[in-house]
Design a protein around this motif. Structure first.
Motif, PDB file in Angstrom:
ATOM      1  N   VAL A   1       1.209  -1.048   0.089  1.00 60.49           N
ATOM      2  CA  VAL A   1       0.106   0.016   0.049  1.00 60.49           C
ATOM      3  C   VAL A   1       1.009   1.173  -0.069  1.00 60.49           C
ATOM      4  N   THR A   2       0.619   2.206  -0.945  1.00 56.10           N
ATOM      5  CA  THR A   2       1.521   3.425  -1.073  1.00 56.10           C
ATOM      6  C   THR A   2       0.515   4.600  -1.032  1.00 56.10           C
ATOM      7  N   VAL A   3      -0.866   4.364  -0.707  1.00 57.07           N
ATOM      8  CA  VAL A   3      -1.734   5.636  -0.900  1.00 57.07           C
ATOM      9  C   VAL A   3      -2.398   5.415   0.635  1.00 57.07           C
ATOM     10  N   ASP A   4      -2.256   6.483   1.399  1.00 54.27           N
ATOM     11  CA  ASP A   4      -2.791   6.289   2.823  1.00 54.27           C
ATOM     12  C   ASP A   4      -4.279   7.195   2.781  1.00 54.27           C
ATOM     13  N   LYS A   5      -4.837   7.145   3.704  1.00 52.56           N
ATOM     14  CA  LYS A   5      -6.467   7.321   3.693  1.00 52.56           C
ATOM     15  C   LYS A   5      -6.448   8.962   3.679  1.00 52.56           C
ATOM     16  N   ALA A   6      -5.633   9.486   3.837  1.00 52.09           N
ATOM     17  CA  ALA A   6      -5.836  11.160   3.698  1.00 52.09           C
ATOM     18  C   ALA A   6      -5.678  11.414   1.935  1.00 52.09           C
ATOM     19  N   LYS A   7      -4.838  10.639   1.247  1.00 51.98           N
ATOM     20  CA  LYS A   7      -4.700  11.022   0.040  1.00 51.98           C
ATOM     21  C   LYS A   7      -5.763  10.256  -0.655  1.00 51.98           C
ATOM     22  N   ALA A   8      -6.315   9.118  -0.253  1.00 55.69           N
ATOM     23  CA  ALA A   8      -7.305   8.334  -0.880  1.00 55.69           C
ATOM     24  C   ALA A   8      -8.713   9.203  -0.869  1.00 55.69           C
ATOM     25  N   GLN A   9      -8.824  10.027   0.296  1.00 52.51           N
ATOM     26  CA  GLN A   9     -10.083  10.841   0.390  1.00 52.51           C
ATOM     27  C   GLN A   9      -9.708  12.279  -0.585  1.00 52.51           C
ATOM     28  N   ALA A  10      -8.392  12.754  -0.540  1.00 49.21           N
ATOM     29  CA  ALA A  10      -8.371  13.645  -1.572  1.00 49.21           C
ATOM     30  C   ALA A  10      -8.482  13.203  -2.956  1.00 49.21           C
ATOM     31  N   LEU A  11      -8.138  12.188  -3.376  1.00 50.13           N
ATOM     32  CA  LEU A  11      -8.281  11.530  -4.470  1.00 50.13           C
ATOM     33  C   LEU A  11      -9.903  11.676  -5.041  1.00 50.13           C
ATOM     34  N   ALA A  12     -10.583  11.119  -4.057  1.00 45.07           N
ATOM     35  CA  ALA A  12     -11.958  10.868  -4.123  1.00 45.07           C
ATOM     36  C   ALA A  12     -12.872  12.088  -4.512  1.00 45.07           C
ATOM     37  N   THR A  13     -12.149  13.326  -3.573  1.00 44.77           N
ATOM     38  CA  THR A  13     -12.788  14.620  -3.566  1.00 44.77           C
ATOM     39  C   THR A  13     -12.705  15.303  -4.764  1.00 44.77           C
ATOM     40  N   ALA A  14     -11.345  15.131  -5.260  1.00 44.33           N
ATOM     41  CA  ALA A  14     -11.136  15.845  -6.602  1.00 44.33           C
ATOM     42  C   ALA A  14     -11.875  15.166  -7.620  1.00 44.33           C
ATOM     43  N   THR A  15     -12.244  13.993  -7.635  1.00 40.16           N
ATOM     44  CA  THR A  15     -13.060  13.146  -8.672  1.00 40.16           C
ATOM     45  C   THR A  15     -14.330  13.642  -8.617  1.00 40.16           C
ATOM     46  N   THR A  16     -15.065  13.722  -7.371  1.00 38.13           N
ATOM     47  CA  THR A  16     -16.513  14.023  -6.994  1.00 38.13           C
ATOM     48  C   THR A  16     -16.944  15.505  -7.007  1.00 38.13           C
ATOM     49  N   GLY A  17     -15.865  16.267  -6.446  1.00 37.76           N
ATOM     50  CA  GLY A  17     -16.188  17.610  -5.837  1.00 37.76           C
ATOM     51  C   GLY A  17     -17.016  17.508  -4.664  1.00 37.76           C
ATOM     52  N   LEU A  18     -16.984  16.458  -4.020  1.00 38.07           N
ATOM     53  CA  LEU A  18     -17.809  16.253  -2.662  1.00 38.07           C
ATOM     54  C   LEU A  18     -17.041  16.050  -1.740  1.00 38.07           C
ATOM     55  N   PRO A  19     -17.006  16.612  -0.448  1.00 33.11           N
ATOM     56  CA  PRO A  19     -16.154  16.022   0.718  1.00 33.11           C
ATOM     57  C   PRO A  19     -16.518  14.328   0.995  1.00 33.11           C
ATOM     58  N   SER A  20     -15.397  13.821   1.451  1.00 28.38           N
ATOM     59  CA  SER A  20     -15.472  12.342   1.672  1.00 28.38           C
ATOM     60  C   SER A  20     -16.018  12.347   3.018  1.00 28.38           C
ATOM     61  N   GLU A  21     -16.673  11.171   3.150  1.00 29.10           N
ATOM     62  CA  GLU A  21     -17.511  11.058   4.620  1.00 29.10           C
ATOM     63  C   GLU A  21     -16.805   9.653   5.052  1.00 29.10           C
ATOM     64  N   SER A  22     -16.250   8.751   4.411  1.00 34.62           N
ATOM     65  CA  SER A  22     -15.633   7.643   5.243  1.00 34.62           C
ATOM     66  C   SER A  22     -14.694   7.140   4.292  1.00 34.62           C
ATOM     67  N   ALA A  23     -13.904   6.126   4.760  1.00 37.19           N
ATOM     68  CA  ALA A  23     -12.809   5.658   4.049  1.00 37.19           C
ATOM     69  C   ALA A  23     -12.370   4.282   4.653  1.00 37.19           C
ATOM     70  N   LEU A  24     -12.504   2.877   3.679  1.00 33.69           N
ATOM     71  CA  LEU A  24     -12.294   1.583   4.165  1.00 33.69           C
ATOM     72  C   LEU A  24     -11.175   1.098   3.224  1.00 33.69           C
ATOM     73  N   LEU A  25     -10.324   0.594   4.016  1.00 27.02           N
ATOM     74  CA  LEU A  25      -9.171  -0.185   3.064  1.00 27.02           C
ATOM     75  C   LEU A  25      -9.325  -1.784   3.260  1.00 27.02           C
ATOM     76  N   LEU A  26      -9.450  -2.288   1.886  1.00 26.25           N
ATOM     77  CA  LEU A  26      -9.789  -3.431   2.040  1.00 26.25           C
ATOM     78  C   LEU A  26      -9.383  -4.552   0.762  1.00 26.25           C
TER      79      LEU A  26
END
Length: 432
Positions: free
Chosen positions: A372-397
């Motif tokens: 794993v090279t992408v941490d939670k904060a970076k994953a949430q930032a990538l999701a926000t950049a894609t949707t334009g919405l703030p991230s509410e949760s993140a699960l690594l599986l």
């Protein structure tokens, strides 16, 4: 059990009887065909002042071969199909022995007539191949089979050999042995190449023996699976549980089996013997006295008995369902490796008496994942950049992506969940 000669004879009689019954009008058709072929043969031989009995007998026998092998029947494969299973029972199967016996006398008569055993053997071998190809190509209700081809060719060789020995013992010279060898070898090679060419270009190969073995193994597995799921149902719901019916479905190389009992339903897979789900018909909580800690202990005992692979190295979480005297608990088992949730799942619903109302399980070996090279904060930032919405949760599986296990961030962003590969940072299309 050792087969006796009487038993083999009896089995052969049954095969002959079945063969005759499978081809309506076989005897009548043979008599008509024999008359149509034998009569002109005898008349032409007499007109030319040639010995006619042997020629006529060969003509009659060829008529018999054609009648037995090419008359329409009520069995067989589809057109342009052939059973290409290895002829492992060539000399032990009653059917194969009858095919050997069908071609051997004809080859013997031909050798006695033409005195060219090599050419006769090759010609009858070619006839056998032509018969099997005709059975495959035509809508005859007959079965093309490599085993039949091998048996017929074996009969031709044996008949030709016996004919050659007979001529030698009777001191009757063979007709131009070198020419016979050349013609026979040439005919044999040409026939073999032609038959092989048609098989390779047109014939759809099937293995009836393997299919029969597979069906037989599947039936035996289904019986064993029934016994296993019945035992599991009694272990889960109680020893006096009565199985009403079972349903088995093939799923790749395994069987998925579900049992309906008087206490509830339960399902699992065979032959891995892994339970997948169960639910009691009495899903109402019990008025018991066990507290949360005691329920967790009862659930752990049940899980270790039925799901040891899922429990090993897993974390247990317990939460209550409902309230009052009939409340129950959900006991969840999850396993993590390097903070990645593994694909194994085990969820139990347990009452305050320790009774397991139901469970859902997924028993999977922990996959080997990329780092794993992408941490939670970076994953949430990538999701926000894609949707334009703030991230509410993140699960690594761990999830399968195009057939490969990958570490994946599932990020909840408003009404849209975004899946991001935790090793590369790339968004995974279609995952959410």
């Amino acid at each position: 059990m050792t087969s006796t000669p009487a038993a083999c004879f009896f089995e052969g009689c049954k095969v002959i009887e079945a063969s005759i019954s499978a081809v309506p009008g076989l005897i009548v058709s043979f008599l008509i065909l024999a008359a149509l072929i034998a009569a002109p043969t005898a008349l032409v031989a007499k007109a030319r002042n040639k010995p006619w009995p042997l020629k006529t007998a060969l003509a009659v026998y060829l008529a018999g071969i054609l009648a037995v092998t090419l008359l329409p029947g009520d069995a067989g494969l589809q057109s342009w199909q052939c059973d290409t299973g290895t002829p492992t029972h060539l000399f032990t199967s009653a059917s194969s022995l009858l095919n050997i016996a069908l071609f051997a006398p004809g080859a013997l008569l031909a050798v006695l007539l033409f005195k060219r055993p090599v050419t006769v053997a090759a010609a009858f071998g070619a006839l056998s191949g032509a018969v099997e190809l005709a059975q495959s190509a035509g809508h005859l209700g007959r079965s093309c089979s490599v085993t039949d081809l091998a048996a017929n060719a074996t009969g031709a060789l044996l008949g030709s050999l016996v004919g050659a020995v007979w001529l030698y013992r009777r001191r009757q010279p063979l007709g131009k042995p070198l020419r016979d060898l050349a013609w026979g070898m040439s005919l044999g090679v040409l026939a073999a190449l032609s038959i092989l060419g048609v098989f390779e270009s047109r014939i759809d190969r099937v293995d009836i023996v393997a299919m029969d073995d597979q069906r037989r193994g599947l039936a035996e597995s289904a019986v064993q699976a029934d016994e296993w799921i019945a035992t599991a149902a009694k272990g889960v719901f109680g020893s006096d549980t009565q199985v009403r019916e079972t349903a088995t479905k093939k799923d790749g190389s395994r069987l998925r089996i579900t049992a309906t009992t008087d206490r509830g339903t339960i399902s699992g897979t065979w032959p891995a013997k892994t339970l997948e789900s169960a639910w009691s018909s009495n899903s109402r909580g019990d008025e018991g006295s066990l507290n949360k800690k005691e329920v967790a202990a009862a659930a752990a005992q049940f899980a270790r008995k039925w799901f040891p692979q899922n429990v090993a190295g897993s974390d247990q979480q317990v939460r209550s369902i409902g309230d009052g005297p009939t409340m129950a608990y959900t006991v969840v088992y999850r396993r993590y490796a390097d903070k990645v949730m593994m694909p194994m799942r085990l969820d139990l619903t347990v009452t305050t008496t320790g009774r397991v109302i139901g469970f859902a399980a997924r028993t999977v070996d922990d996959p080997v994942l990329p780092r794993v090279t992408v941490d939670k904060a970076k994953a949430q930032a990538l999701a926000t950049a894609t949707t334009g919405l703030p991230s509410e949760s993140a699960l690594l599986l761990a999830q399968q992506v195009k057939g490969e296990w990958r570490p994946v961030w599932l990020v909840g962003s408003g009404k849209q969940d975004i899946a991001i590969d935790a090793a590369t940072g790339e968004r995974i299309a279609g995952k959410g």
